[in-house]
Design an enzyme around this catalytic site. Structure first.
Site, PDB file in Angstrom:
ATOM      1  N   ARG A   1       0.845  -1.212   0.000  1.00 41.30           N
ATOM      2  CA  ARG A   1       0.000   0.000   0.000  1.00 41.30           C
ATOM      3  C   ARG A   1       0.869   1.246   0.000  1.00 41.30           C
ATOM      4  NH1 ARG A   1      -1.882   2.080   4.483  1.00 41.30           N
ATOM      5  NH2 ARG A   1      -2.336   0.100   5.494  1.00 41.30           N
TER       6      ARG A   1
ATOM      7  N   TYR B   1     -11.619  19.837 -14.594  1.00 37.73           N
ATOM      8  CA  TYR B   1     -12.222  18.530 -14.865  1.00 37.73           C
ATOM      9  C   TYR B   1     -13.429  18.311 -13.936  1.00 37.73           C
ATOM     10  CZ  TYR B   1     -12.647  13.465 -14.970  1.00 37.73           C
ATOM     11  OH  TYR B   1     -13.128  12.193 -15.066  1.00 37.73           O
TER      12      TYR B   1
ATOM     13  N   ASP C   1      -2.943  20.770 -13.278  1.00 38.41           N
ATOM     14  CA  ASP C   1      -3.347  19.525 -13.937  1.00 38.41           C
ATOM     15  C   ASP C   1      -2.865  19.612 -15.392  1.00 38.41           C
ATOM     16  OD1 ASP C   1      -4.682  17.481 -15.348  1.00 38.41           O
ATOM     17  OD2 ASP C   1      -6.462  17.585 -14.057  1.00 38.41           O
TER      18      ASP C   1
ATOM     19  N   LYS D   1      -5.040   8.766 -19.227  1.00 32.82           N
ATOM     20  CA  LYS D   1      -5.231   9.376 -20.546  1.00 32.82           C
ATOM     21  C   LYS D   1      -3.966   9.235 -21.395  1.00 32.82           C
ATOM     22  CE  LYS D   1      -9.054  10.435 -18.487  1.00 32.82           C
ATOM     23  NZ  LYS D   1      -9.238  11.699 -17.805  1.00 32.82           N
TER      24      LYS D   1
HETATM   25  C1  LIG Z   1      -9.755  12.135 -16.616  1.00 32.55           C
HETATM   26  C2  LIG Z   1      -9.212  13.358 -15.998  1.00 32.55           C
HETATM   27  C3  LIG Z   1      -9.025  13.439 -14.611  1.00 32.55           C
HETATM   28  C4  LIG Z   1      -9.411  12.306 -13.690  1.00 32.55           C
HETATM   29  O1  LIG Z   1      -8.651  11.166 -13.933  1.00 32.55           O
HETATM   30  P1  LIG Z   1      -9.164   9.650 -13.624  1.00 32.55           P
HETATM   31  O2  LIG Z   1      -7.956   8.842 -13.971  1.00 32.55           O
HETATM   32  O3  LIG Z   1     -10.341   9.403 -14.496  1.00 32.55           O
HETATM   33  O4  LIG Z   1      -9.519   9.605 -12.185  1.00 32.55           O
HETATM   34  C5  LIG Z   1      -8.487  14.596 -14.099  1.00 32.55           C
HETATM   35  N1  LIG Z   1      -8.160  15.641 -14.884  1.00 32.55           N
HETATM   36  C6  LIG Z   1      -8.344  15.608 -16.211  1.00 32.55           C
HETATM   37  C7  LIG Z   1      -7.981  16.797 -17.031  1.00 32.55           C
HETATM   38  C8  LIG Z   1      -8.879  14.476 -16.824  1.00 32.55           C
HETATM   39  O5  LIG Z   1      -9.070  14.450 -18.140  1.00 32.55           O
END
Ligand SMILES: *Cc1c(COP(=O)(O)O)cnc(C)c1O
Length: 393
Positions: free
Chosen positions: A58, A111, A183, A208
């Protein structure tokens, strides 16, 4: 390997150059939950963090660490830590760094899941959140100057592909003594490195572009050793740990990150130009277009404009979108982005599925907006696919 190696080499080798067990050339997937010690003194040293090693899955794991190290090299941070998903790392960062009475300044276009933390969860813990109009830099600066613990930024934004001037907002945040979190999911470290512009922390939904194959969830954050340590500490306790198998898939995906993203940059620009000239298409949102409101800022702070774009049909109705999307042959209609295949979707089913129609309206997100995540297919096929799907729409 030092941090000065070129990006295309770093994506392949970064974090992977250790001698692995039995001379394996690929990072092994270590499924073991615990790591045993014969020597009690050594065990104590590892437990106290005085010696590198692993105790319990963990907390840390060798495969997961290789993934974190690869991202750290690409984002040029001092340290990195990960979580099971993008939201896992975002919530670990916010709950790890913030306390009751703190104030956060962010934008309306974060997001959907992140904005849920801002609307729904942080206020319950008496954290005050101010969400500014993403296009109004002066208003964001004013809010930052009032004082805040943390400034949370995202650029390009999802799904309207707005661009923030990072250098300008980071300067404002430094003056106010705030921690800046960015982000960087849409830009990827290939196109933009917020830490080099002065941000304290940069994070990704690795689900992504980093992974790039839509087969593994993950999140990662990089920045100064102290801040990352605080976030890691919260994550080891909340338990949103990245699984070693997912870490392996993300590592494998990242070997082609540079190839994929440079291709996606080129194709998305071509597609955005094609859509802008098409009579059945209304507004096209892409920072590589001269018509984009912040094209100049994007040119200065990004090395490529990314694979993400969005557009509206001229007859901006959900009915038109319902006819259009199923006509596309080379696109998954799905709630994901950044993969090798092209992916399309609308905010109500993708980025802002967590929000109500009213919340989307308040954020200025049209229900008929089509988000287009450019894959690595031949752009000529993607364009002819769009052309046939747009005919008599
Ligand atoms: C998809 C996404 C998230 C969240 O990510 P997950 O892996 O789905 O939890 C956060 N920020 C952006 C810009 C995203 O496209």
């Amino acid at each position: 390997m030092n941090d000065l190696i070129h990006t295309g080499t770093q994506t392949v080798w970064g974090g992977e150059e250790k001698p692995w067990m039995q001379g394996a050339t690929q990072v092994p997937v270590v499924h073991s939950v615990s790591f045993g010690y014969q020597d009690m003194d050594e065990w104590m040293q590892v437990a106290k963090g005085e010696k590198s090693g692993h105790i319990y899955g963990r907390n840390t794991n060798p495969t997961v660490q290789a993934f974190e190290e690869k991202v750290r090299r690409l984002e040029k941070g001092e340290a990195a830590t990960s979580a099971a998903t993008g939201m896992g790392i975002i919530s670990s960062a916010l709950f790890g760094l913030l306390s009751a009475g703190d104030r956060v300044v962010s934008i309306k276009d974060t997001y959907g899941g992140t904005s849920k933390l801002f609307f729904e969860f942080l206020p319950r813990f008496n954290v005050d959140v101010t969400l500014c109009d993403t296009t109004d830099h002066a208003a964001i600066e004013t809010e930052i100057a009032k004082g805040c613990k943390l400034v949370y930024l995202e650029t390009p934004t999802n799904p309207t592909i707005k661009i923030l001037d990072l250098e300008r907002l980071i300067t404002a945040a430094k003056k106010a003594g705030s921690i800046v979190v960015v982000d960087n999911t849409f830009a990827t470290p290939i196109n933009q490195n917020p830490l080099q512009l002065g941000a304290d922390l940069v994070l990704h939904s690795a689900t992504k572009f980093l992974g790039g194959h839509a087969d593994a969830l993950g999140g990662v954050i990089c920045g100064s050793r102290d801040l990352v340590k605080t976030i890691y500490h919260f994550r080891e306790i909340n338990g949103a740990t990245l699984h070693p198998m997912a870490a392996y898939l993300l590592l494998r995906g990242m070997k082609t990150l540079h190839l994929r993203v440079t291709r996606q940059n080129d194709s998305a620009l071509e597609i955005a130009r094609f859509l802008s000239d098409h009579p059945a298409v209304g507004r096209v949102h892409y920072p590589g277009l001269a018509a984009h409101d912040n094209h100049e800022i994007a040119r200065q702070q990004m090395r490529g404009f990314g694979g993400m774009l969005s557009f509206e049909l001229r007859e901006n109705s959900l009915e038109g979108v319902k006819r259009f999307l199923p006509r596309l042959r080379f696109a998954h209609a799905a709630a994901n982005l950044g993969a090798v295949e092209t992916i399309v979707g609308i905010p109500a089913t993708t980025s802002h599925v967590e929000c109500t129609a009213q919340e989307r309206a308040a954020m200025g997100i049209p229900e008929g907006l089509i988000r287009y995540s450019t894959g690595i297919e031949d752009p000529r096929d993607l364009i002819s696919d769009l052309e046939q799907a747009l005919a008599d729409i």
